[in-house]
Design a protein around this motif. Structure first.
Motif, PDB file in Angstrom:
ATOM      1  N   ALA A 127      29.988  17.788 100.102  1.00 30.44           N
ATOM      2  CA  ALA A 127      30.708  18.618  99.139  1.00 30.44           C
ATOM      3  C   ALA A 127      32.180  18.654  99.519  1.00 30.44           C
ATOM      4  N   VAL A 128      33.047  18.634  98.509  1.00 31.87           N
ATOM      5  CA  VAL A 128      34.491  18.688  98.718  1.00 31.87           C
ATOM      6  C   VAL A 128      34.967  20.119  98.452  1.00 31.87           C
ATOM      7  N   ILE A 129      35.630  20.696  99.447  1.00 35.35           N
ATOM      8  CA  ILE A 129      36.134  22.059  99.340  1.00 35.35           C
ATOM      9  C   ILE A 129      37.652  22.021  99.516  1.00 35.35           C
ATOM     10  N   HIS A 130      38.380  22.502  98.523  1.00 40.20           N
ATOM     11  CA  HIS A 130      39.849  22.524  98.602  1.00 40.20           C
ATOM     12  C   HIS A 130      40.262  23.710  99.470  1.00 40.20           C
ATOM     13  N   THR A 131      40.964  23.421 100.575  1.00 34.46           N
ATOM     14  CA  THR A 131      41.296  24.448 101.566  1.00 34.46           C
ATOM     15  C   THR A 131      42.794  24.432 101.890  1.00 34.46           C
ATOM     16  N   PRO A 132      43.631  24.872 100.971  1.00 30.93           N
ATOM     17  CA  PRO A 132      45.080  24.853 101.212  1.00 30.93           C
ATOM     18  C   PRO A 132      45.499  25.859 102.277  1.00 30.93           C
ATOM     19  N   GLY A 133      46.728  25.687 102.752  1.00 29.56           N
ATOM     20  CA  GLY A 133      47.304  26.580 103.748  1.00 29.56           C
ATOM     21  C   GLY A 133      48.048  25.810 104.814  1.00 29.56           C
ATOM     22  N   HIS A 134      47.343  24.859 105.464  1.00 33.18           N
ATOM     23  CA  HIS A 134      48.014  23.950 106.410  1.00 33.18           C
ATOM     24  C   HIS A 134      48.859  22.970 105.608  1.00 33.18           C
ATOM     25  N   GLY A 137      47.239  20.326  99.691  1.00 32.41           N
ATOM     26  CA  GLY A 137      46.160  19.511  99.149  1.00 32.41           C
ATOM     27  C   GLY A 137      45.041  19.239 100.132  1.00 32.41           C
ATOM     28  N   HIS A 138      44.947  20.035 101.172  1.00 32.71           N
ATOM     29  CA  HIS A 138      43.935  19.828 102.218  1.00 32.71           C
ATOM     30  C   HIS A 138      42.532  20.029 101.651  1.00 32.71           C
ATOM     31  N   VAL A 139      41.601  19.165 102.060  1.00 36.50           N
ATOM     32  CA  VAL A 139      40.194  19.328 101.679  1.00 36.50           C
ATOM     33  C   VAL A 139      39.308  19.273 102.918  1.00 36.50           C
ATOM     34  N   VAL A 140      38.116  19.852 102.771  1.00 38.52           N
ATOM     35  CA  VAL A 140      37.083  19.835 103.809  1.00 38.52           C
ATOM     36  C   VAL A 140      35.867  19.124 103.236  1.00 38.52           C
ATOM     37  N   PHE A 141      35.173  18.370 104.077  1.00 34.70           N
ATOM     38  CA  PHE A 141      33.939  17.681 103.676  1.00 34.70           C
ATOM     39  C   PHE A 141      32.753  18.374 104.345  1.00 34.70           C
ATOM     40  N   PHE A 142      31.772  18.802 103.541  1.00 31.51           N
ATOM     41  CA  PHE A 142      30.668  19.608 104.052  1.00 31.51           C
ATOM     42  C   PHE A 142      29.318  19.020 103.668  1.00 31.51           C
ATOM     43  N   SER A 143      28.479  18.795 104.683  1.00 33.70           N
ATOM     44  CA  SER A 143      27.105  18.377 104.450  1.00 33.70           C
ATOM     45  C   SER A 143      26.201  19.595 104.533  1.00 33.70           C
ATOM     46  N   GLU A 144      25.701  20.028 103.382  1.00 30.59           N
ATOM     47  CA  GLU A 144      24.784  21.179 103.327  1.00 30.59           C
ATOM     48  C   GLU A 144      23.523  20.886 104.125  1.00 30.59           C
ATOM     49  N   TRP A 150      33.625  18.716 108.159  1.00 30.07           N
ATOM     50  CA  TRP A 150      34.823  18.081 108.714  1.00 30.07           C
ATOM     51  C   TRP A 150      36.013  18.820 108.136  1.00 30.07           C
ATOM     52  N   VAL A 151      36.714  19.582 108.989  1.00 31.35           N
ATOM     53  CA  VAL A 151      37.678  20.568 108.482  1.00 31.35           C
ATOM     54  C   VAL A 151      39.141  20.192 108.724  1.00 31.35           C
ATOM     55  N   GLY A 152      39.402  18.976 109.224  1.00 38.49           N
ATOM     56  CA  GLY A 152      40.796  18.582 109.426  1.00 38.49           C
ATOM     57  C   GLY A 152      41.543  19.599 110.274  1.00 38.49           C
ATOM     58  N   ASP A 153      42.731  20.001 109.809  1.00 37.88           N
ATOM     59  CA  ASP A 153      43.568  20.920 110.584  1.00 37.88           C
ATOM     60  C   ASP A 153      43.551  22.342 110.032  1.00 37.88           C
ATOM     61  N   VAL A 154      42.478  22.730 109.337  1.00 34.09           N
ATOM     62  CA  VAL A 154      42.366  24.102 108.842  1.00 34.09           C
ATOM     63  C   VAL A 154      41.993  25.053 109.970  1.00 34.09           C
ATOM     64  N   LEU A 155      40.955  24.681 110.719  1.00 31.47           N
ATOM     65  CA  LEU A 155      40.385  25.559 111.747  1.00 31.47           C
ATOM     66  C   LEU A 155      40.094  24.744 112.999  1.00 31.47           C
ATOM     67  N   PHE A 156      40.344  25.359 114.159  1.00 28.54           N
ATOM     68  CA  PHE A 156      40.048  24.724 115.444  1.00 28.54           C
ATOM     69  C   PHE A 156      39.157  25.636 116.281  1.00 28.54           C
ATOM     70  N   LEU A 181      35.191  28.745 103.984  1.00 29.45           N
ATOM     71  CA  LEU A 181      34.441  28.100 105.071  1.00 29.45           C
ATOM     72  C   LEU A 181      33.384  29.023 105.674  1.00 29.45           C
ATOM     73  N   PHE A 182      33.756  30.211 106.071  1.00 28.99           N
ATOM     74  CA  PHE A 182      32.795  31.101 106.726  1.00 28.99           C
ATOM     75  C   PHE A 182      31.555  31.387 105.877  1.00 28.99           C
ATOM     76  N   PRO A 183      31.682  31.534 104.539  1.00 32.86           N
ATOM     77  CA  PRO A 183      30.477  31.775 103.736  1.00 32.86           C
ATOM     78  C   PRO A 183      29.465  30.624 103.754  1.00 32.86           C
ATOM     79  N   LEU A 184      29.865  29.449 104.235  1.00 31.31           N
ATOM     80  CA  LEU A 184      28.925  28.325 104.310  1.00 31.31           C
ATOM     81  C   LEU A 184      27.817  28.587 105.323  1.00 31.31           C
ATOM     82  N   GLY A 185      28.070  29.472 106.291  1.00 37.06           N
ATOM     83  CA  GLY A 185      27.019  29.839 107.238  1.00 37.06           C
ATOM     84  C   GLY A 185      27.473  29.807 108.678  1.00 37.06           C
ATOM     85  N   ASN A 186      27.033  30.789 109.447  1.00 39.18           N
ATOM     86  CA  ASN A 186      27.402  30.866 110.867  1.00 39.18           C
ATOM     87  C   ASN A 186      26.887  29.680 111.667  1.00 39.18           C
TER      88      ASN A 186
END
Length: 217
Positions: A127-134, A137-144, A150-156, A181-186
């Motif tokens: 799934a592609v999630i648009h995560t601006p801030g850094h 046009g930043h996106v995250v790739f998520f396998s449910e 894969w969160v790039g430079d959003v979160l470390f 991101l956090f709502p995807l699950g702990n």
């Protein structure tokens, strides 16, 4: 689990390029091939996977510097990021000069991504999630299914992305992390753009920038 991955740190910034592949089909994608292409090719050959696409989280040089060379070598499309990062990709020659890297020419991806899009790696859906801030046009790739992002430079692990670059915004970044991101699950493991992996639950407990009141069981 059909989705496998291996992290290969590249460039002087030790950026985490991930080779992700489907164990059933052997089809693979490279997430953020920032440079050191010969190192990436050696690992691809060692794994024996079939590269079918390049995925980009955002337009910073240390994440995209090897993209054109990889795409040409394997004759594959470049997918992502979201179009608001076009100005970063067009500024690659200037980024190269600024950071003392070999010149990287400007390029556009084969396909821009949007919130809600899906990318397939073999039989695995990301799934592609648009995560601006850094970057805008930043996106995250998520396998449910695999519970990996894969969160790039959003979160470390223990930190968050910088927001002092052009069109960066701290409040927007925090919102991307806490509301998208956090709502995807702990239990979700994330691969950051730099440094060790962690889980969203661990960051909610311990990350000084985004920790919340999550109960510790």
């Amino acid at each position: 689990m059909a989705l496998k991955y291996e992290i290969v740190p590249v460039t002087a910034f030790q950026q985490n390029c991930s080779i992700i592949w489907c164990d059933k089909t052997n089809e693979a994608a490279l997430v953020d091939p920032g440079g050191d292409v010969s190192k990436l090719v050696a690992k691809i050959n060692e794994l024996g996977v079939n590269v079918t696409k390049v995925l980009l989280t955002h337009g910073h040089l240390d994440h995209v510097g090897g993209t054109e060379e990889i795409a040409a070598a394997y004759k594959v499309p470049v997918i992502g990021p979201e179009k608001q990062d076009a100005f970063w990709l067009q500024a690659l020659p200037a980024q190269s000069e600024m950071f003392g890297f070999a010149r990287t020419e400007a390029f556009d991806p084969t396909e821009w991504l949007n919130e809600g899009d899906e990318v397939m790696v073999g039989e695995n859906k990301l799934a592609v999630i648009h995560t601006p801030g850094h970057t805008p046009g930043h996106v995250v790739f998520f396998s449910e299914e695999a519970r990996i992002a894969w969160v790039g430079d959003v979160l470390f692990n223990g930190s968050i992305g910088r927001t002092d670059f052009p069109k960066g915004d701290h409040a927007t970044l925090i919102s991307s992390i806490k509301e998208k991101l956090f709502p995807l699950g702990n239990d979700v493991t994330f691969v950051p753009g730099h440094g060790p992996t962690s889980t969203f639950g661990n960051e909610r407990k311990t990350n000084p920038y985004v920790a919340d009141e999550m109960p510790i069981w």
